[in-house]
Design a protein around this motif. Structure first.
Motif, PDB file in Angstrom:
ATOM      1  N   ARG A  23      -7.217  11.477 -19.276  1.00 44.52           N
ATOM      2  CA  ARG A  23      -7.242  10.049 -19.567  1.00 44.52           C
ATOM      3  C   ARG A  23      -6.168   9.014 -20.278  1.00 44.52           C
ATOM      4  O   ARG A  23      -6.077   7.793 -19.668  1.00 44.52           O
ATOM      5  CB  ARG A  23      -8.567   9.970 -21.378  1.00 44.52           C
ATOM      6  CG  ARG A  23     -10.078  10.273 -20.489  1.00 44.52           C
ATOM      7  CD  ARG A  23     -11.145   9.871 -21.813  1.00 44.52           C
ATOM      8  NE  ARG A  23     -11.706  11.031 -21.108  1.00 44.52           N
ATOM      9  CZ  ARG A  23     -12.973  11.433 -22.493  1.00 44.52           C
ATOM     10  NH1 ARG A  23     -12.241  11.118 -23.592  1.00 44.52           N
ATOM     11  NH2 ARG A  23     -13.746  11.416 -22.186  1.00 44.52           N
ATOM     12  N   MET A  27      -4.623   6.260 -17.604  1.00 48.19           N
ATOM     13  CA  MET A  27      -4.603   4.924 -18.247  1.00 48.19           C
ATOM     14  C   MET A  27      -3.047   4.526 -17.261  1.00 48.19           C
ATOM     15  O   MET A  27      -2.380   3.855 -17.111  1.00 48.19           O
ATOM     16  CB  MET A  27      -3.998   5.236 -19.574  1.00 48.19           C
ATOM     17  CG  MET A  27      -3.976   4.333 -19.819  1.00 48.19           C
ATOM     18  SD  MET A  27      -3.102   4.037 -22.007  1.00 48.19           S
ATOM     19  CE  MET A  27      -2.186   4.796 -22.123  1.00 48.19           C
ATOM     20  N   THR A 175      -6.214  -5.123 -20.476  1.00 41.17           N
ATOM     21  CA  THR A 175      -7.046  -3.117 -20.289  1.00 41.17           C
ATOM     22  C   THR A 175      -5.752  -2.522 -21.145  1.00 41.17           C
ATOM     23  O   THR A 175      -6.586  -1.463 -21.155  1.00 41.17           O
ATOM     24  CB  THR A 175      -7.223  -3.115 -19.032  1.00 41.17           C
ATOM     25  OG1 THR A 175      -8.291  -4.127 -18.564  1.00 41.17           O
ATOM     26  CG2 THR A 175      -7.978  -1.739 -18.216  1.00 41.17           C
ATOM     27  N   GLN A 179      -7.031   0.155 -23.578  1.00 41.02           N
ATOM     28  CA  GLN A 179      -7.067   2.102 -23.610  1.00 41.02           C
ATOM     29  C   GLN A 179      -5.727   2.526 -24.160  1.00 41.02           C
ATOM     30  O   GLN A 179      -6.561   3.171 -24.663  1.00 41.02           O
ATOM     31  CB  GLN A 179      -6.813   1.727 -22.083  1.00 41.02           C
ATOM     32  CG  GLN A 179      -7.971   1.557 -20.967  1.00 41.02           C
ATOM     33  CD  GLN A 179      -7.455   1.592 -19.473  1.00 41.02           C
ATOM     34  OE1 GLN A 179      -6.048   2.068 -19.662  1.00 41.02           O
ATOM     35  NE2 GLN A 179      -7.994   1.858 -18.686  1.00 41.02           N
ATOM     36  N   TYR A 180      -5.154   2.313 -24.864  1.00 45.20           N
ATOM     37  CA  TYR A 180      -4.178   2.203 -25.869  1.00 45.20           C
ATOM     38  C   TYR A 180      -4.883   2.818 -27.244  1.00 45.20           C
ATOM     39  O   TYR A 180      -4.725   4.077 -27.234  1.00 45.20           O
ATOM     40  CB  TYR A 180      -3.031   1.685 -25.357  1.00 45.20           C
ATOM     41  CG  TYR A 180      -1.760   2.660 -26.310  1.00 45.20           C
ATOM     42  CD1 TYR A 180      -1.188   3.904 -26.116  1.00 45.20           C
ATOM     43  CD2 TYR A 180      -1.704   2.499 -27.712  1.00 45.20           C
ATOM     44  CE1 TYR A 180      -0.470   4.435 -26.645  1.00 45.20           C
ATOM     45  CE2 TYR A 180      -1.288   3.226 -28.948  1.00 45.20           C
ATOM     46  CZ  TYR A 180      -0.186   3.990 -28.187  1.00 45.20           C
ATOM     47  OH  TYR A 180       0.557   4.762 -29.331  1.00 45.20           O
TER      48      TYR A 180
END
Length: 279
Positions: A23, A27, A175, A179-180
């Motif tokens: 993941r 990213m 985004t 995500q982070y």
């Protein structure tokens, strides 16, 4: 690793799973085939092993979960990350079980013309399985500050030119910040809630995670400079904001490298001093 008197250490078991590592690769728009069990976790990616499982009822008012060790309640509602120092002792294999120990190691309170503040350092140690020695040791520095409602951004009279032997421009968007934050289970509202960032903290927009800026720099060192980091010291000097270009700049100084993140006006917002293993 020792915690400050009155502040215990907290130990938890993490799993460095291939699915979680992939993941991070997704990213960063990287091919995922190389990130499989047994391969080494890229240096700089251990943030996925640092998240806290803090219940919502125990979050700070700003949403920050604490990253493994609760921060003291000093009556200072705002929190910013001041920096971190990291030492890599040996590789963490993807698929490994990791024991992480975290604790507050130092608290310093100060009063100046701008008011009262505190500097809190949290020490972390990550070791693989039954190994008695840590694979990674890290100390994170946080600034606890009084309430703020006025806009803190200052516009320079003129843009500063950025010059370095190696450079790259990136623009973190909503985004990427989401995500982070999700990968690290970091619910600090300045990264995910625009209204909170503006109306409560006084920022002009969402603030780029200090850890995400660190990741940009370690990835630049790994992928663009082909460096094998043995450690680094990171200082966050000024906030970076969502949807604004960030210039990553690097110069070699002797046998080591200095990396900087410049904001859209050219000012230095973060700087990293590296220690590099010779290949």
């Amino acid at each position: 690793m020792m915690a400050e008197a009155g502040h215990p250490t907290f130990t938890r078991t993490e799993h460095c799973s291939a699915s979680l590592v992939r993941r991070v690769a997704a990213m960063l728009d990287l091919p995922m085939e190389a990130f499989r069990d047994g391969a080494s976790l890229p240096r700089g990616w251990h943030f996925i092993l640092m998240g806290a499982d803090t219940p919502r009822a125990s979050l700070r008012a700003d949403g920050f979960p604490g990253l493994g060790a609760p921060l003291p309640d000093l009556g200072l509602p705002r929190l910013l990350q001041g920096g971190r120092s990291v030492v890599y002792h040996y590789e963490i294999p993807i698929g490994a079980t990791v024991t992480r120990t975290s604790g507050v190691s130092e608290i310093t309170e100060k009063t100046s013309a701008s008011g009262r503040k505190a500097v809190v350092k949290v020490a972390h140690s990550l070791r693989v399985a039954d190994n008695v020695d840590p694979a990674i040791t890290e100390t994170q520095t946080y600034l606890l500050l009084p309430a703020q409602s006025a806009q803190k951004e200052t516009i320079p009279a003129e843009l500063a030119a950025v010059s370095a032997s190696h450079m790259r421009v990136v623009t973190p968007d909503e985004t990427l910040l989401f995500q982070y934050s999700a990968l690290g289970f970091n619910s600090h509202k300045i990264h995910i809630d625009r209204n909170y960032a503006r109306d409560v903290e006084g920022f002009p927009d969402l603030v780029v995670n200090g850890g995400l800026t660190t990741l940009f720099l370690t990835e630049f060192a790994r992928r663009q400079l082909s460096l094998n980091l043995s450690g680094f010291t990171m200082k966050n000097l000024a906030p970076l904001f969502c949807n604004r270009p960030m210039t990553i700049a690097a110069d070699r100084i002797g046998s080591q490298w200095s990396l900087k993140a410049h904001d859209d006006s050219g000012r230095v917002a973060a700087e990293m001093e590296t220690k590099v293993n010779e290949l």
